[in-house]
Design an enzyme around this catalytic site. Structure first.
Site, mmCIF file in Angstrom:
data_model
loop_
_atom_site.group_PDB
_atom_site.id
_atom_site.type_symbol
_atom_site.label_atom_id
_atom_site.label_comp_id
_atom_site.label_asym_id
_atom_site.label_seq_id
_atom_site.Cartn_x
_atom_site.Cartn_y
_atom_site.Cartn_z
ATOM 1 C CG HIS A 37 57.493 32.900 93.912
ATOM 2 N ND1 HIS A 37 56.416 32.645 94.723
ATOM 3 C CD2 HIS A 37 57.253 32.673 92.609
ATOM 4 C CE1 HIS A 37 55.306 32.585 94.022
ATOM 5 N NE2 HIS A 37 55.581 32.430 92.579
ATOM 6 N N GLY A 149 60.268 27.037 87.584
ATOM 7 C CA GLY A 149 60.130 26.010 88.451
ATOM 8 C C GLY A 149 59.502 24.756 87.665
#
Ligand code: AMP
Length: 284
Positions: A37, A149
């Site tokens: 993250h 992502g």
């Protein structure tokens, strides 16, 4: 870092940034933050003038109620991590704030084949929930850039299509997978792996690496079968899917020359936890 819990207060902040002519990067998460993250936060910081992270465990994308209930929620720790990255703002809404009327989606999108295989086939309604929450968050945040992502590759493709379908003026940025030292893709779910399952989980990335090494030397069918068997034979591990597909369409391929981009995607269950990973085998 400013913490906003209401749509109104966050929108006031965003409007101010935009009035000042600044770009706003947005990193949506479900919290239990890790280096994966944080890499998105850093990329946003490097690309945009302002970075907003959201933490919202979206109930509508969980097909398994116990997975939702057990999803880790270490909010204080997450806040400290975001502060140490100098993230500008955190959006930390309640379920009522995100879905004021009902949890039912008001829009449905046709993602065509993108939502059919892999996660789509194994997690009923998952991508409807993902599209619903990302669309709602984009509506709220009005960011100029959205960072997501590659770890959730199919999700990335779905959101790419969502942005195209809704024609939102936001630039989607794909961020590489961050891994533990032994190769395991970082995930909020990793903390729930017991030591035995954690040790076994290393086989996922090891198998993907070997598949990448064998790519071009063996047929796709052989590689897929080998990858599936490698993981299935790990004691206590069961494979939901092991696919090698066209990275653009997610369609099966028989012959590598048919596709400009090829990706191997896998989902397994080990120690009661479901883990996903992927690796690009061919990029153009
Ligand atoms: P999540 O909190 O799992 O919904 O993830 C939030 C965002 O972080 C998504 O865009 C994920 O793809 C991304 N992400 C999760 N794990 C990783 C990782 N290991 N490396 C890079 N990005 C990741």
């Amino acid at each position: 870092m400013e913490i906003y819990k209401t749509v109104q207060s966050l929108q006031k902040f965003v409007q101010k940034q935009k009035d000042d002519g600044l770009t706003v990067g947005f990193v949506p998460t479900m919290g239990a933050l890790h280096e994966g993250h944080l890499s998105l936060i850093r990329l946003s910081q490097a690309t945009c003038d302002r970075t907003i992270c959201s933490i919202f465990v979206n109930p509508t994308q969980f097909d398994d109620p116990s997975d939702l209930e057990k999803y880790p929620r270490p909010v204080e720790r997450d806040i400290a991590m975001l502060e140490s990255e100098n993230c500008h703002a955190l959006f930390l809404p309640s379920v009522k704030e995100v879905y004021p009327d009902s949890l039912e989606a008001t829009e449905s999108y046709d993602f065509g084949f993108l939502e059919k295989p892999m996660e789509g086939a194994h997690r009923t309604g998952h991508f409807d929930g993902v599209a619903q929450v990302v669309n709602r968050l984009l509506e709220i945040v009005q960011a100029t850039h959205l960072f997501m992502g590659q770890k959730d590759y199919q999700q990335f493709k779905i959101i790419d299509r969502l942005i195209e379908l809704t024609q939102r003026p936001v630039q989607l940025v794909r961020c590489p997978i961050i891994r533990e030292e032994d190769g395991l893709a970082m995930s909020s779910r990793n903390v729930r792996l017991n030591p035995e399952a954690r040790a076994k989980a290393v086989h996922i990335s090891q198998t993907l690496r070997k598949i990448k090494a064998g790519f071009g030397h063996k047929s796709i069918i052989e590689l897929k079968k080998w990858g599936f068997e490698q993981l299935e034979q790990v004691d206590g591990m069961s494979v939901d899917y092991f696919e090698i597909v066209d990275a653009d369409t997610l369609q099966n391929i028989d012959d590598v020359s048919e596709s400009q981009q090829v990706i191997a995607c896998v989902a397994v269950r080990v120690g009661g936890i479901r883990l996903i990973d992927n690796m690009l085998l061919k990029v153009h």
